[in-house]
Design a protein around this motif. Structure first.
Motif, PDB file in Angstrom:
ATOM      1  N   LYS A 144       0.837  -1.208   0.000  1.00 27.52           N
ATOM      2  CA  LYS A 144       0.000   0.000   0.000  1.00 27.52           C
ATOM      3  C   LYS A 144       0.868   1.252   0.000  1.00 27.52           C
ATOM      4  O   LYS A 144       1.905   1.276   0.682  1.00 27.52           O
ATOM      5  CB  LYS A 144      -0.892   0.022   1.255  1.00 27.52           C
TER       6      LYS A 144
ATOM      7  N   GLN B 286     -10.368  -2.218   0.657  1.00 28.57           N
ATOM      8  CA  GLN B 286     -10.001  -2.934   1.887  1.00 28.57           C
ATOM      9  C   GLN B 286     -10.371  -2.032   3.063  1.00 28.57           C
ATOM     10  O   GLN B 286      -9.787  -0.955   3.217  1.00 28.57           O
ATOM     11  CB  GLN B 286      -8.500  -3.240   1.890  1.00 28.57           C
TER      12      GLN B 286
ATOM     13  N   THR C 257       1.928 -15.750  16.011  1.00 22.22           N
ATOM     14  CA  THR C 257       2.041 -16.972  16.803  1.00 22.22           C
ATOM     15  C   THR C 257       1.794 -18.187  15.893  1.00 22.22           C
ATOM     16  O   THR C 257       0.669 -18.361  15.401  1.00 22.22           O
ATOM     17  CB  THR C 257       0.959 -16.957  17.917  1.00 22.22           C
TER      18      THR C 257
ATOM     19  N   GLU D 204      -4.073 -22.419  13.192  1.00 22.72           N
ATOM     20  CA  GLU D 204      -5.492 -22.455  13.596  1.00 22.72           C
ATOM     21  C   GLU D 204      -6.354 -21.632  12.632  1.00 22.72           C
ATOM     22  O   GLU D 204      -7.414 -22.089  12.178  1.00 22.72           O
ATOM     23  CB  GLU D 204      -5.582 -21.878  15.020  1.00 22.72           C
TER      24      GLU D 204
HETATM   25  N1  LIG Z   1      -5.644  -1.062   5.151  1.00 21.12           N
HETATM   26  C1  LIG Z   1      -5.554  -0.728   6.416  1.00 21.12           C
HETATM   27  O1  LIG Z   1      -5.700   0.436   6.791  1.00 21.12           O
HETATM   28  C2  LIG Z   1      -5.282  -1.798   7.429  1.00 21.12           C
HETATM   29  C3  LIG Z   1      -5.384  -1.492   8.801  1.00 21.12           C
HETATM   30  C4  LIG Z   1      -5.136  -2.509   9.706  1.00 21.12           C
HETATM   31  C5  LIG Z   1      -4.803  -3.772   9.268  1.00 21.12           C
HETATM   32  N2  LIG Z   1      -4.685  -4.041   7.929  1.00 21.12           N
HETATM   33  C6  LIG Z   1      -4.322  -5.392   7.435  1.00 21.12           C
HETATM   34  O2  LIG Z   1      -5.195  -6.348   8.030  1.00 21.12           O
HETATM   35  C7  LIG Z   1      -4.412  -7.351   8.694  1.00 21.12           C
HETATM   36  C8  LIG Z   1      -5.161  -7.928   9.859  1.00 21.12           C
HETATM   37  O3  LIG Z   1      -5.554  -6.912  10.763  1.00 21.12           O
HETATM   38  P1  LIG Z   1      -4.906  -6.691  12.208  1.00 21.12           P
HETATM   39  O4  LIG Z   1      -3.553  -7.240  12.196  1.00 21.12           O
HETATM   40  O5  LIG Z   1      -5.075  -5.262  12.560  1.00 21.12           O
HETATM   41  O6  LIG Z   1      -5.873  -7.472  13.170  1.00 21.12           O
HETATM   42  P2  LIG Z   1      -6.594  -8.917  13.275  1.00 21.12           P
HETATM   43  O7  LIG Z   1      -6.100  -9.837  12.223  1.00 21.12           O
HETATM   44  O8  LIG Z   1      -8.039  -8.641  13.378  1.00 21.12           O
HETATM   45  O9  LIG Z   1      -6.132  -9.391  14.702  1.00 21.12           O
HETATM   46  C9  LIG Z   1      -4.780  -9.624  15.017  1.00 21.12           C
HETATM   47  C10 LIG Z   1      -4.719  -9.856  16.522  1.00 21.12           C
HETATM   48  O10 LIG Z   1      -5.462 -11.044  16.844  1.00 21.12           O
HETATM   49  C11 LIG Z   1      -4.612 -11.998  17.467  1.00 21.12           C
HETATM   50  N3  LIG Z   1      -4.987 -13.320  16.937  1.00 21.12           N
HETATM   51  C12 LIG Z   1      -4.857 -13.761  15.671  1.00 21.12           C
HETATM   52  N4  LIG Z   1      -5.336 -15.018  15.553  1.00 21.12           N
HETATM   53  C13 LIG Z   1      -5.752 -15.384  16.778  1.00 21.12           C
HETATM   54  C14 LIG Z   1      -6.325 -16.576  17.307  1.00 21.12           C
HETATM   55  N5  LIG Z   1      -6.542 -17.639  16.540  1.00 21.12           N
HETATM   56  N6  LIG Z   1      -6.632 -16.608  18.631  1.00 21.12           N
HETATM   57  C15 LIG Z   1      -6.420 -15.518  19.424  1.00 21.12           C
HETATM   58  N7  LIG Z   1      -5.874 -14.376  18.980  1.00 21.12           N
HETATM   59  C16 LIG Z   1      -5.549 -14.301  17.665  1.00 21.12           C
HETATM   60  C17 LIG Z   1      -3.204 -11.609  17.074  1.00 21.12           C
HETATM   61  O11 LIG Z   1      -2.284 -11.997  18.091  1.00 21.12           O
HETATM   62  P3  LIG Z   1      -0.768 -12.528  17.815  1.00 21.12           P
HETATM   63  O12 LIG Z   1      -0.261 -11.852  16.575  1.00 21.12           O
HETATM   64  O13 LIG Z   1      -0.062 -12.097  19.044  1.00 21.12           O
HETATM   65  O14 LIG Z   1      -0.864 -14.012  17.666  1.00 21.12           O
HETATM   66  C18 LIG Z   1      -3.309 -10.084  17.003  1.00 21.12           C
HETATM   67  O15 LIG Z   1      -3.220  -9.514  18.289  1.00 21.12           O
HETATM   68  C19 LIG Z   1      -3.141  -6.592   9.072  1.00 21.12           C
HETATM   69  O16 LIG Z   1      -2.093  -7.448   9.453  1.00 21.12           O
HETATM   70  C20 LIG Z   1      -2.914  -5.797   7.827  1.00 21.12           C
HETATM   71  O17 LIG Z   1      -2.327  -6.609   6.836  1.00 21.12           O
HETATM   72  C21 LIG Z   1      -4.954  -3.071   7.012  1.00 21.12           C
END
Ligand SMILES: NC(=O)c1ccc[n+]([C@@H]2O[C@H](COP(=O)([O-])OP(=O)(O)OC[C@H]3O[C@@H](n4cnc5c(N)ncnc54)[C@H](OP(=O)(O)O)[C@@H]3O)[C@@H](O)[C@H]2O)c1
Length: 278
Positions: A79, A163, A235, A241
């Motif tokens: 991005k 997105q 993790t 999972e």
């Molecule tokens: N375009 C945008 O503006 C924007 C903004 C935000 C995010 N994104 C993209 O979206 C992706 C995902 O969003 P996100 O990273 O913000 O949040 P998410 O995927 O909703 O959540 C990630 C969090 O959930 C935990 N988690 C993941 N799987 C789990 C499970 N099976 N059990 C318990 N906890 C779990 C992770 O912990 P651990 O990592 O500690 O395991 C981390 O703290 C990002 O990585 C990024 O690529 C885009």
């Protein structure tokens, strides 16, 4: 209905994109990042979502280029960061992203946030990168309906994807309806609400019923709704999972029960705040 992590959606320019990818926001530690991304490749993830702002393009590029998975099997999204928006800086930083990621073509380049001042210049540069085949597809993030309307009214190339933040507490139905009508794919960021949704009682009951975790129930819900979904985890056990969501399906009434959890509750900024800020 989606059957495996290899399944793809066809974007409006004909490019195929895996529906279930892996987000790498906050994955910057080399050792832990390697373990998580290697595990993601091992369990079948082929789509990876990074951004200039995450400062991990080079780490992701190194890991992917050293893996045994062929480049042609991977789908890499990055991005344009807010601080790189504008015509010339979009062109030059996209070139840097290609270098960081060890590729000669990106699969998908997105505008990270809408900017009233810069979005159209940024988009013109992205159209040029698309014409010059440096990117296979171009799209946006965090565009509300009025941002999409403004962009589509002026653009030569329509965005393939929007997105946006989406999870059971923020279901984004109006944007989902708009993009569906306009043949733009819907992609959910923070699909697990960054963990905020994982303790929900209703989701807990469904998890118990299917002998799955709440995260798996949520990912399955996204997939069944047709959302492209990119959960992140550093993790390895959770990475695995989150990939194991193809041996059960929610019935229609359960999808609706999850839809009804919506509270329009964001974990991130409202796009209109950023629109006026950049
Ligand atoms: N375009 C945008 O503006 C924007 C903004 C935000 C995010 N994104 C993209 O979206 C992706 C995902 O969003 P996100 O990273 O913000 O949040 P998410 O995927 O909703 O959540 C990630 C969090 O959930 C935990 N988690 C993941 N799987 C789990 C499970 N099976 N059990 C318990 N906890 C779990 C992770 O912990 P651990 O990592 O500690 O395991 C981390 O703290 C990002 O990585 C990024 O690529 C885009």
């Amino acid at each position: 209905m989606i059957k495996s992590i290899e399944d793809t959606v066809i974007l409006n320019n004909g490019v195929k994109m895996p529906q279930h990818g892996f987000g790498v926001y906050l994955i910057t530690d080399e050792k832990k990042g390697c373990e998580a991304i290697d595990k993601a490749l091992e369990v079948g993830y082929r789509a990876f979502d990074t951004a200039q702002f995450y400062e991990n393009e080079a780490l992701l590029g190194k890991i992917l280029s050293e893996s045994s998975v062929k480049r042609s099997e991977l789908f890499i999204t990055t991005k344009v960061a807010n601080y790189n928006q504008g015509y010339d800086s979009t062109l030059s930083t996209a070139e840097q992203s290609l270098k960081n990621l060890h590729v000669d073509q990106l699969d998908l380049l997105l505008i990270h946030w809408p900017s009233k001042r810069y979005f159209f210049e940024t988009w013109k540069a992205m159209e040029r990168l698309y014409d010059e085949k440096m990117v296979r597809a171009i799209g946006v993030c965090n565009f509300e309906i009025h941002h999409l309307e403004e962009l589509c009214a002026k653009a030569n190339v329509k965005p393939v994807v929007d997105q946006v933040e989406c999870h059971p507490y923020l279901t984004q139905q109006p944007i989902r309806d708009y993009v569906k009508k306009n043949n733009i794919a819907f992609e959910s960021w923070s699909p697990l609400g960054r963990g905020a949704v994982l303790h929900d009682t209703v989701l807990g009951i469904l998890a118990e019923k299917y002998n799955k975790s709440v995260a798996q129930i949520i990912i399955r819900w996204h997939l069944q709704k047709g959302n492209i979904v990119i959960p992140k985890s550093i993790t390895p056990s959770r990475v695995e999972e989150n990939s194991k969501v193809y041996d059960f399906s929610l019935d229609e009434s359960e999808v609706k029960i999850i839809d009804a959890l919506n509270k329009d509750k964001r974990t991130g900024d409202h796009p209109d705040v950023i629109w006026n800020q950049i």
